[in-house]
Design a protein around this motif. Sequence first.
Motif, mmCIF file in Angstrom:
data_model
loop_
_atom_site.group_PDB
_atom_site.id
_atom_site.type_symbol
_atom_site.label_atom_id
_atom_site.label_comp_id
_atom_site.label_asym_id
_atom_site.label_seq_id
_atom_site.Cartn_x
_atom_site.Cartn_y
_atom_site.Cartn_z
ATOM 1 N N ALA A 72 14.185 40.208 -45.632
ATOM 2 C CA ALA A 72 15.506 40.871 -46.322
ATOM 3 C C ALA A 72 14.537 42.300 -47.037
ATOM 4 O O ALA A 72 14.690 43.187 -47.050
ATOM 5 C CB ALA A 72 16.255 40.703 -47.161
ATOM 6 N N ILE A 73 13.358 42.503 -47.544
ATOM 7 C CA ILE A 73 12.589 43.036 -48.790
ATOM 8 C C ILE A 73 11.833 44.273 -48.072
ATOM 9 O O ILE A 73 12.192 44.930 -48.481
ATOM 10 C CB ILE A 73 11.253 42.214 -48.920
ATOM 11 C CG1 ILE A 73 12.369 40.876 -50.928
ATOM 12 C CG2 ILE A 73 10.721 42.684 -50.488
ATOM 13 C CD1 ILE A 73 13.122 41.472 -51.355
ATOM 14 N N GLU A 74 11.511 43.683 -46.680
ATOM 15 C CA GLU A 74 10.758 44.783 -46.137
ATOM 16 C C GLU A 74 11.563 45.952 -45.283
ATOM 17 O O GLU A 74 11.437 47.158 -45.903
ATOM 18 C CB GLU A 74 9.721 44.076 -45.152
ATOM 19 C CG GLU A 74 8.737 43.625 -45.233
ATOM 20 C CD GLU A 74 7.577 44.290 -46.264
ATOM 21 O OE1 GLU A 74 7.590 45.428 -45.800
ATOM 22 O OE2 GLU A 74 7.407 43.716 -47.104
ATOM 23 N N ILE A 75 12.608 45.353 -44.834
ATOM 24 C CA ILE A 75 14.180 46.211 -44.615
ATOM 25 C C ILE A 75 14.402 46.868 -45.223
ATOM 26 O O ILE A 75 15.038 48.159 -44.902
ATOM 27 C CB ILE A 75 15.082 45.180 -43.367
ATOM 28 C CG1 ILE A 75 14.628 44.759 -42.290
ATOM 29 C CG2 ILE A 75 15.932 45.825 -42.849
ATOM 30 C CD1 ILE A 75 15.694 43.691 -41.589
ATOM 31 N N GLY A 76 15.134 46.318 -46.226
ATOM 32 C CA GLY A 76 15.310 46.896 -47.457
ATOM 33 C C GLY A 76 14.391 48.066 -47.963
ATOM 34 O O GLY A 76 14.964 49.693 -48.550
ATOM 35 N N LYS A 77 13.034 48.367 -48.214
ATOM 36 C CA LYS A 77 11.892 48.843 -48.876
ATOM 37 C C LYS A 77 12.279 50.276 -47.614
ATOM 38 O O LYS A 77 11.957 51.491 -47.702
ATOM 39 C CB LYS A 77 10.778 48.374 -48.637
ATOM 40 C CG LYS A 77 10.833 47.380 -50.362
ATOM 41 C CD LYS A 77 8.988 46.734 -49.992
ATOM 42 C CE LYS A 77 8.318 46.501 -49.579
ATOM 43 N NZ LYS A 77 7.519 46.197 -50.201
ATOM 44 N N GLU A 78 11.937 49.926 -46.009
ATOM 45 C CA GLU A 78 11.780 50.156 -45.195
ATOM 46 C C GLU A 78 13.361 51.514 -44.950
ATOM 47 O O GLU A 78 13.002 52.876 -44.894
ATOM 48 C CB GLU A 78 12.737 49.880 -44.098
ATOM 49 C CG GLU A 78 11.784 50.620 -43.269
ATOM 50 C CD GLU A 78 11.941 49.339 -41.440
ATOM 51 O OE1 GLU A 78 12.503 50.103 -39.934
ATOM 52 O OE2 GLU A 78 11.724 48.592 -41.145
ATOM 53 N N LEU A 79 14.603 51.370 -45.483
ATOM 54 C CA LEU A 79 15.479 52.169 -45.451
ATOM 55 C C LEU A 79 16.041 52.242 -46.467
ATOM 56 O O LEU A 79 16.812 52.981 -46.359
ATOM 57 C CB LEU A 79 16.809 50.805 -44.813
ATOM 58 C CG LEU A 79 16.512 50.314 -43.329
ATOM 59 C CD1 LEU A 79 18.168 49.165 -43.528
ATOM 60 C CD2 LEU A 79 16.850 51.352 -42.832
ATOM 61 N N LYS A 80 15.049 52.464 -47.539
ATOM 62 C CA LYS A 80 15.090 53.076 -49.117
ATOM 63 C C LYS A 80 16.400 52.826 -50.275
ATOM 64 O O LYS A 80 16.449 53.305 -50.767
ATOM 65 C CB LYS A 80 14.678 54.518 -48.577
ATOM 66 C CG LYS A 80 13.586 54.962 -47.973
ATOM 67 C CD LYS A 80 13.403 56.491 -48.147
ATOM 68 C CE LYS A 80 12.751 57.434 -47.187
ATOM 69 N NZ LYS A 80 11.248 56.598 -47.584
#
Length: 287
Positions: free
Chosen positions: A40-48
């Motif tokens: 969830a952290i990685e997706i959140g960062k990837e999607l800004k």
Amino acid sequence: MRIERVAIIGVGFMGGSFCLALKNVYPSMRTFGIDINEQAIEIGKELKVIDQGSTDISELKDFNPQLVVLASPVRTFIEIAQSLRELIDKECIVTDLGSVKGHLVYELENILGPRFVGGHPIAGTEKSGVQYSRNDLFKGKRFIITPTTFTDKDAKSLLKSLWEEIGSFVEEMDPHLHDYIFGAVSHLPHAVAFALIDALIRLSDGVDLFKYPGAGFKDFTRIAASDPIMWRDIFLENKENVVKCIDAYINSLSKLKILIQDGLEKELTLYLEEARENRNKIDRNNG
């Protein structure tokens, strides 16, 4: 005080949508996400959706947030609050996006002090992942603040302004009144939707009833696709009100059953007309 650093604990649909709504108004605002799910952290960062993130809540100390938003399931709030007490500045405001208030508000302010301000956005969908976050989710929707006599007035005022700036209509409400109202208009409908699906599972004896859903069934049960963990916690935290509302619903359903079973045409018509009239009031009052 200008909020420039916001921490979201629970990087999911609601927390992510709040981050995007803030960034829409304040492009330079920095956001830090905390979640037990590293993906969830990685997706959140990837999607800004978030700028930084971690599965380790202790990393909030270096970020030094001015606002912390609890957006995880409500039964995690107490443990999180106990951790936060040692990690945040005394001027930091803490709020939440939880659907249950009542005793929880008082427990949280006992831990966090008067800078905790209970909050509940009246918005959402059945989606539960950060990838579904929307920057317009709260626009034109109500946001309920549930202060107590202990709540810091400046913290409440700042939070109210923040939500108004992202497009919400802010209303104050007693924490216990909140739980009675939303036990009836939110928690009960979800309970009914989950129970209806369960009933069809039991009725699917020799025939798969889920192959033949109409539009009405899909509309009515859409919310049964919501996150089970989130709703488990809501039902258990607001147990007294939810049980009272379920009892009222069972009584109404029993009355309908008798009217149908006994062929009481006139009474059945009146029952349905009264229900329709009150349903139509919702559209007239919120049009």
